[in-house]
Scaffold this motif. Structure first.
Motif, mmCIF file in Angstrom:
data_model
loop_
_atom_site.group_PDB
_atom_site.id
_atom_site.type_symbol
_atom_site.label_atom_id
_atom_site.label_comp_id
_atom_site.label_asym_id
_atom_site.label_seq_id
_atom_site.Cartn_x
_atom_site.Cartn_y
_atom_site.Cartn_z
ATOM 1 N N GLY A 13 0.832 -1.376 0.011
ATOM 2 C CA GLY A 13 -0.086 -0.122 0.151
ATOM 3 C C GLY A 13 0.833 1.134 -0.009
ATOM 4 N N PRO A 14 1.757 1.252 1.035
ATOM 5 C CA PRO A 14 2.610 2.537 1.069
ATOM 6 C C PRO A 14 3.422 2.833 -0.343
ATOM 7 C CG PRO A 14 2.596 1.438 3.097
ATOM 8 C CD PRO A 14 1.788 0.610 2.339
ATOM 9 N N LEU A 15 3.968 1.607 -0.827
ATOM 10 C CA LEU A 15 4.922 1.769 -2.248
ATOM 11 C C LEU A 15 3.950 2.399 -3.096
ATOM 12 C CD1 LEU A 15 7.192 1.485 -3.855
ATOM 13 C CD2 LEU A 15 6.451 -0.879 -4.335
ATOM 14 N N ALA A 16 2.808 1.751 -3.369
ATOM 15 C CA ALA A 16 1.730 2.422 -4.364
ATOM 16 C C ALA A 16 1.639 3.788 -4.033
ATOM 17 C CB ALA A 16 0.591 1.310 -4.253
ATOM 18 N N LEU A 17 1.513 4.253 -3.038
ATOM 19 C CA LEU A 17 1.130 5.844 -2.746
ATOM 20 C C LEU A 17 2.207 6.459 -2.904
ATOM 21 C CD1 LEU A 17 -0.926 5.326 0.676
ATOM 22 C CD2 LEU A 17 -1.919 6.163 -1.660
ATOM 23 N N VAL A 18 3.570 6.135 -2.363
ATOM 24 C CA VAL A 18 4.885 6.842 -2.666
ATOM 25 C C VAL A 18 4.814 7.043 -4.099
ATOM 26 C CG1 VAL A 18 7.306 6.573 -2.600
ATOM 27 C CG2 VAL A 18 5.806 6.322 -0.632
ATOM 28 N N LEU A 19 4.630 6.084 -5.072
ATOM 29 C CA LEU A 19 5.052 6.227 -6.313
ATOM 30 C C LEU A 19 3.837 6.794 -7.157
ATOM 31 C CD1 LEU A 19 6.403 2.524 -7.224
ATOM 32 C CD2 LEU A 19 7.593 4.610 -6.899
#
Ligand code: ZN
Length: 217
Positions: free
Chosen positions: A88-94
């Motif tokens: 989830g966090p990776l998706a948001l960061v990208l």
């Protein structure tokens, strides 16, 4: 010899695994993929083996991604690992929707645009760091802190420019074995070739004249 039951011969026979090209149309474009088939050594008919279908689905997926220059699921998993971050966090960061990475890991094929963003993040800790700063407010402070530490560690490890890192990654991929000395010579020759052909360096690092020849410290 490998044995299995042949439904055509109606008995146990031996079989041989062969590669076979198949054509498939995906999004109005025709592709040829290489799949593995098991052929009965006695009658020559194709035999279904357990696990072969799953293997071929994976094969087709990875060949399709290679042909379209799309990131593999394996490399998306690497992103999570090297930057110590959740899906989830990776998706948001990208800059993606929160469930996007999860969908990709489940097998959904990414667009070229999103694929390129993930590839760039994998190649360049600096790029990932920039994205992490940009979107830090979208993730929890704990996620941010954990990932930031991972990036910092990577940045310390990789004092090379992104370009030199890509050249080295390419050499490791193409050559079976690269000794440190050979790597130094190749980098020097590649840099020289870039100057000769394009009038500019391929990477920003400069070599130093050492006793045994040019060296990139
Ligand atoms: Zn048979």
């Amino acid at each position: 010899m490998k044995h299995t039951y042949c439904t055509n011969c109606r008995k146990e026979t031996t079989y041989t695994l062969k590669k076979q090209g198949i054509r498939k149309v995906i999004k109005d474009k025709e592709y040829t993929f290489l799949i593995t088939v098991a052929v009965c050594n006695e009658c020559g008919e194709e035999i279904s083996l357990p696990g072969l279908l799953d293997l071929n689905i994976k094969e087709i997926d990875s060949q399709y991604r290679e042909k379209e220059n799309l990131i593999t699921i394996e490399n998306i998993n690497r992103l999570l690992k090297i930057y110590d971050i959740g899906k989830g966090p990776l998706a948001l960061v990208l800059g993606f929707g929160e469930v996007t990475i999860k969908r990709y890991l489940d097998g959904q094929v990414p667009s070229l645009e999103y694929s390129n963003i993930m590839k760039k993040a994998l190649f360049s800790p600096d790029y990932f760091y920039k994205k992490l700063q940009e979107n830090k407010n979208k993730i929890t402070p704990a996620s941010y802190k954990k990932s930031q530490e991972a990036v910092n560690n990577l940045q310390e490890l990789f004092v090379l420019s992104d370009k030199m890192r890509q050249v080295i990654a390419y050499l490791f991929k193409e050559l079976n074995e690269v000794t440190p000395l050979m790597l130094q010579k190749l980098l020097y020759l590649i840099q020289g070739t870039s100057y000769a052909l394009y009038d500019h360096p391929i990477f920003i690092e400069h070599s130093q004249a050492w006793v045994h020849g040019p060296v990139y410290p």
